[in-house]
Enzyme design. Structure first.
Site, mmCIF file in Angstrom:
data_model
loop_
_atom_site.group_PDB
_atom_site.id
_atom_site.type_symbol
_atom_site.label_atom_id
_atom_site.label_comp_id
_atom_site.label_asym_id
_atom_site.label_seq_id
_atom_site.Cartn_x
_atom_site.Cartn_y
_atom_site.Cartn_z
ATOM 1 N N SER A 121 -6.960 -4.800 -2.035
ATOM 2 C CA SER A 121 -6.229 -4.565 -3.274
ATOM 3 C C SER A 121 -6.344 -5.748 -4.226
ATOM 4 C CB SER A 121 -4.757 -4.311 -2.948
ATOM 5 O OG SER A 121 -3.955 -4.301 -4.106
ATOM 6 N N TYR A 145 2.304 -8.138 0.675
ATOM 7 C CA TYR A 145 1.258 -7.116 0.762
ATOM 8 C C TYR A 145 -0.114 -7.729 0.481
ATOM 9 C CZ TYR A 145 -1.444 -3.015 -0.821
ATOM 10 O OH TYR A 145 -2.413 -2.050 -1.011
ATOM 11 N N LYS A 149 -3.325 -8.089 3.043
ATOM 12 C CA LYS A 149 -4.640 -7.548 2.735
ATOM 13 C C LYS A 149 -5.712 -8.636 2.783
ATOM 14 C CE LYS A 149 -4.133 -3.102 1.870
ATOM 15 N NZ LYS A 149 -4.899 -2.060 2.591
#
Length: 326
Positions: A121, A145, A149
């Site tokens: 992402s 997050y 990732k």
């Protein structure tokens, strides 16, 4: 060819499975079997001309059947999304990091290393509104997050170097327009300001109209996934991550495209500042150069107005039915 989609119940997972079922082939080879895995067994795509196995379970304790012996391609799309991973640290680590580790462990046990296409992402970067990131920009995530990732990218790149698998990692832009209902992603509002007015519903805008984002359409994202599954990965060397060529757009430009397709629809978007959402998304870079992706054959993006029209053609009626809007 045997293919597995982890996260097969998710938005992109369902769309990718439907595309594979419709095509029947990937990279010039006939698909012989498709396995779909998620927390609950996904629904199979309609009219697949090959066997489809649908399994449910915990990706951190990945059952071997989720990536059967002889699997050629694994699409690893399973994830806990941005705001949810920030709110529930343990769940984010379990799915986004330990889940990826379980995928690597399973691939190590296969007789031949599969191609693994992983969706990372733009949230794995920071830099904010003024940033235009080059392909070699450092990942300095400002949220859990993004950190999960980025860590998963390193694990997959190392596993690829050791030839346990053959990874191609896509740092996807914010994907719009997502059908259905709002989800727990911090970027959910970007789809909502298009989807909800097209449904005749009001929605809130948590950021200013001049706020910029790096976005891509579902159609383009699926094309990128299919290309990543079949491209020559040897030219990537040990750097297995790619910033695909999305679009840098402002909220105002998105609303302008909405009105171009459905005049007056943007009046249903209300400016309601949400500091918690803005705190997360304001760290994400608003633009990337994405030069490497073009040299690797990833297609550039269609115009913003076409993105809106594609949602109407592909998903608006199904979303209206799903939400009981007639």
């Amino acid at each position: 060819m045997r293919i597995s989609i982890l996260g097969g119940s998710g938005f992109l997972g369902r769309r990718l499975a439907a595309r594979l079922a419709a095509d029947g082939r990937l990279g010039g080879r006939a698909i012989s079997e498709l396995t779909l895995f998620d927390l609950q067994p996904p629904d199979p795509p309609p009219a697949a001309g090959f066997p489809v196995q649908c399994l449910g379970g915990d990706i951190a304790q990945l059952p071997p059947a989720a990536i059967p012996d002889g699997t050629d391609v694994v699409f690893h799309l399973a994830a806990v999304v941005s705001a949810q991973a920030e709110a529930d640290y343990e769940l984010g680590r379990r799915v986004n990091l330990r889940g990826t580790d379980a995928v690597i462990d399973r691939c190590r046990r296969l007789a031949a290393p599969p191609r693994v296409v992983f969706t990372s992402s733009v949230a794995s970067f920071s830099g904010g509104q003024g940033a235009v990131l080059a392909d070699d920009a450092r990942q300095v995530p400002a949220n859990s997050y993004g950190a999960q990732k980025a860590a998963a990218e390193l694990l997959l790149a190392d596993a690829s170097r050791r030839r346990f698998l053959d990874a191609v990692i896509l740092r996807l832009p914010t994907i719009i327009v997502r059908p259905g209902r709002p989800n727990k992603a911090a970027s959910s509002f970007v789809s909502a300001i298009l989807r909800e007015p097209l449904l005749g519903l009001h929605t809130d805008l948590p950021v200013a109209p001049d706020f910029a984002l790096w976005v891509a359409s579902p159609r383009r994202a699926v094309e990128w996934l299919l290309h990543a599954a079949t491209m020559d990965s040897a030219v990537m060397g040990i750097d297995r991550s790619v910033n695909p060529p999305g679009m840098s757009v402002t909220v105002a430009a998105i609303l302008h495209a909405l009105d171009a397709v459905k005049p007056g629809a943007s009046a249903l978007v209300r400016r309601v500042h949400d500091p918690a959402t803005e705190k997360i998304v304001a760290t994400w870079p608003a633009a990337f150069e994405a030069l490497r992706a073009r040299t690797l054959g990833f297609a550039p993006h269609e115009p913003l107005v076409e993105l809106v029209r594609a949602f109407i053609a592909d998903d608006l009626d199904a979303t209206r039915r799903e939400r009981g809007l007639g």
